[in-house]
Design an enzyme around this catalytic site. Structure first.
Site, short mmCIF file in Angstrom:
data_model
loop_
_atom_site.label_atom_id
_atom_site.label_comp_id
_atom_site.label_asym_id
_atom_site.label_seq_id
_atom_site.Cartn_x
_atom_site.Cartn_y
_atom_site.Cartn_z
N LYS A 1 -7.99 1.02 -3.05
CA LYS A 1 -7.49 0.57 -1.74
C LYS A 1 -7.54 1.72 -0.72
O LYS A 1 -8.01 1.55 0.41
CB LYS A 1 -6.06 0.05 -1.91
CG LYS A 1 -5.26 -0.15 -0.64
CD LYS A 1 -5.70 -1.37 0.12
CE LYS A 1 -4.92 -1.51 1.44
NZ LYS A 1 -5.47 -2.55 2.29
N LYS B 1 -1.19 4.97 8.65
CA LYS B 1 -0.44 5.11 7.40
C LYS B 1 -1.41 5.27 6.21
O LYS B 1 -1.21 6.13 5.35
CB LYS B 1 0.44 3.87 7.21
CG LYS B 1 1.19 3.83 5.90
CD LYS B 1 1.77 2.45 5.60
CE LYS B 1 1.92 2.28 4.11
NZ LYS B 1 2.35 0.97 3.69
N THR C 1 0.87 -1.18 0.00
CA THR C 1 0.00 0.00 0.00
C THR C 1 0.90 1.23 0.00
O THR C 1 1.57 1.49 1.00
CB THR C 1 -0.90 0.02 1.25
OG1 THR C 1 -1.57 -1.24 1.36
CG2 THR C 1 -1.92 1.14 1.16
P1 NAD Z 1 6.13 -5.88 7.12
O1 NAD Z 1 6.90 -4.72 7.63
O2 NAD Z 1 5.73 -6.96 8.06
O3 NAD Z 1 6.92 -6.58 5.91
C1 NAD Z 1 7.63 -5.87 4.94
C2 NAD Z 1 8.84 -6.69 4.58
O4 NAD Z 1 9.52 -6.05 3.51
C3 NAD Z 1 9.85 -6.83 5.74
O5 NAD Z 1 10.15 -8.20 5.93
C4 NAD Z 1 11.06 -6.05 5.26
O6 NAD Z 1 12.28 -6.58 5.72
C5 NAD Z 1 10.92 -6.18 3.76
N1 NAD Z 1 11.61 -5.14 3.01
C6 NAD Z 1 11.66 -3.82 3.23
N2 NAD Z 1 12.40 -3.21 2.30
C7 NAD Z 1 12.83 -4.18 1.46
C8 NAD Z 1 13.65 -4.18 0.29
N3 NAD Z 1 14.18 -3.05 -0.20
N4 NAD Z 1 13.90 -5.36 -0.30
C9 NAD Z 1 13.39 -6.50 0.19
N5 NAD Z 1 12.61 -6.57 1.28
C10 NAD Z 1 12.34 -5.41 1.91
O7 NAD Z 1 4.83 -5.25 6.41
P2 NAD Z 1 3.48 -6.00 6.03
O8 NAD Z 1 2.52 -5.89 7.14
O9 NAD Z 1 3.80 -7.33 5.43
O10 NAD Z 1 2.93 -5.01 4.89
C11 NAD Z 1 3.56 -4.91 3.62
C12 NAD Z 1 2.75 -3.95 2.78
O11 NAD Z 1 1.40 -4.42 2.68
C13 NAD Z 1 2.66 -2.53 3.36
O12 NAD Z 1 2.66 -1.61 2.31
C14 NAD Z 1 1.31 -2.54 4.08
O13 NAD Z 1 0.74 -1.25 4.20
C15 NAD Z 1 0.50 -3.43 3.16
N6 NAD Z 1 -0.64 -4.11 3.81
C16 NAD Z 1 -0.50 -4.61 5.08
C17 NAD Z 1 -1.59 -5.24 5.67
C18 NAD Z 1 -1.50 -5.80 7.06
O14 NAD Z 1 -2.55 -6.12 7.65
N7 NAD Z 1 -0.31 -5.98 7.62
C19 NAD Z 1 -2.79 -5.36 4.96
C20 NAD Z 1 -2.88 -4.88 3.65
C21 NAD Z 1 -1.78 -4.25 3.08
#
Ligand code: NAD
Length: 364
Positions: free
Chosen positions: A221, A298, A141
């Site tokens: 979204k 966020k 997102t």
């Molecule tokens: P998270 O922080 O748990 O996971 C993100 C991962 O990306 C981490 O493991 C991090 O090490 C990795 N990362 C960061 N930079 C990187 C790079 N340059 N190369 C490779 N890996 C990298 O976050 P999440 O909860 O999994 O969410 C991920 C995305 O999905 C966000 O944009 C969030 O807003 C969106 N999202 C989250 C949810 C939720 O409920 N958690 C729901 C819908 C959407």
């Protein structure tokens, strides 16, 4: 052990020539094995076809190791089809055939930008076959302008490739169960290739085409999550009001569930403990886990910033953002499910000067 890298020429001329005998061959890449990504990548892994391959990477090596250990222990059949990569450039240099799809699931726009630039630069430096189009699917997102900028960069650098915004709803629970909804910048289902449909169906249950312009998936979204965030505040208000009136809150919650106040925040994520004991809601476990308040914030920030860029005044934009900003000043609120705003509101009192005092946190 990393898979031994072959030269690009050899990779393209060997594996792809054999692909005529295996029409299902698809090479997948996955970047970002966090809370969401680890489950999404697991579903891809579990649903790989005979000749498919999956390559994974995260900046945190332990996340990759844990992922590989976890999925290969539970499903040994596909073990040989999974490779962990040491960096982003190796999505081009250390793979056995040009990747068809690379899914990115990282925190913010700047991360997506960095990931895509590294991969595309690696393609430019090491070569690619335009015949085998690589599509990057971004399910993070992020803000719409950054996503549009990345799309433009990809199309200008390698016109045959594509970058599609495909954010998801359903949260960690949806990712775990493989029931996510994908929102795509495509006009209709016919505009989504069969191979992409297959990929998205491995991780989710619904695919919503949202429009032809890049960024419409994110627009859908952000609009939805803005609605969620605002109804969540209204639900907290309503239940605290009912509490002040001395109502039995469990009965009130059941009344709301069949009345006009019904919403996801008031029913499916009801903030009152014990109303739906079989549903294992965040309210029943002290609001631990779930969709945490700081991620909700966020999305409110992204939605309200986008609204400003598009000159759209919102009734509750500034008010909603103000309260999520304040909520996230308290770590115990920021790190718990957004339903905790009901509990937090109980900590807020207004003094005779009209100031709002957080009895557990300080002046708001
Ligand atoms: P998270 O922080 O748990 O996971 C993100 C991962 O990306 C981490 O493991 C991090 O090490 C990795 N990362 C960061 N930079 C990187 C790079 N340059 N190369 C490779 N890996 C990298 O976050 P999440 O909860 O999994 O969410 C991920 C995305 O999905 C966000 O944009 C969030 O807003 C969106 N999202 C989250 C949810 C939720 O409920 N958690 C729901 C819908 C959407």
């Amino acid at each position: 052990m990393y898979r031994i890298s072959l030269s690009n020429t050899i990779r393209l001329s060997t594996k792809r020539q054999f692909s005529t005998t295996s029409s299902n061959l698809v090479n997948y890449g996955f970047v970002g094995l966090g809370q969401m990504g680890q489950h999404m990548a697991r579903h891809i892994y579990n649903n790989l076809e005979t000749d498919d391959q999956l390559y994974v990477y995260d900046t945190i090596p332990k996340s990759v190791d844990d992922f590989v250990l976890n999925v290969t222990e539970t499903n040994t059949t596909n073990r040989d089809k999974l490779t962990k990569l040491p960096n982003l450039k190796s999505f081009v240099t250390d793979v056995d055939g040009q990747l068809d799809f690379i899914v990115t699931m990282v925190p913010e726009g700047k991360h997506v930008k960095g990931v895509v630039e590294d991969i595309i630069t690696s393609f430019k430096e090491n070569g690619y076959s335009p015949e085998y189009k690589t599509t990057i699917i971004d399910s993070s997102t992020i803000d719409i302008p950054t996503s549009q900028e990345i799309h433009k960069y990809v199309k200008e650098t390698i016109p045959e490739f594509d970058f599609i915004d495909a954010p998801v709803s359903g949260g960690v629970a949806g990712a775990r169960k493989g029931t996510l909804s994908f929102m795509l910048s495509r006009d209709n289902h016919q505009d989504i290739s069969p191979a992409l449909t297959v990929l998205l169906n491995k991780m989710g249950k619904n695919i919503f085409p949202c429009g032809s312009t890049h960024g419409t998936g994110l627009a859908a979204k952000l609009s939805n999550n803005y609605l969620l965030a605002i109804t969540n505040i209204a639900v907290a208000d309503s239940f605290q009001l009912a509490k002040t009136f001395g109502l039995n809150l469990q009965n009130y919650a059941k009344l709301v569930s069949v009345s006009t106040g019904k919403s996801w925040a008031s029913v499916d994520n009801c903030p009152i403990e014990g109303v739906y004991p079989d549903a294992n809601l965040p309210a029943d476990v002290g609001f631990k886990g779930g969709f945490i308040t700081k991620l909700t914030r966020k999305d409110v920030v992204l939605a309200t910033d986008s609204a400003k860029k598009f000159n759209r005044f919102l009734f509750l934009g500034d008010v909603g953002r103000h309260w999520y900003d304040k909520a996230c000043e308290r770590k115990d609120i920021a790190d718990r499910d957004l339903g905790v705003l009901y509990e937090w509101l109980g900590d807020l009192k207004q003094n005779e000067n009209g100031d709002i005092i957080d009895v557990k946190g300080g002046q708001k």
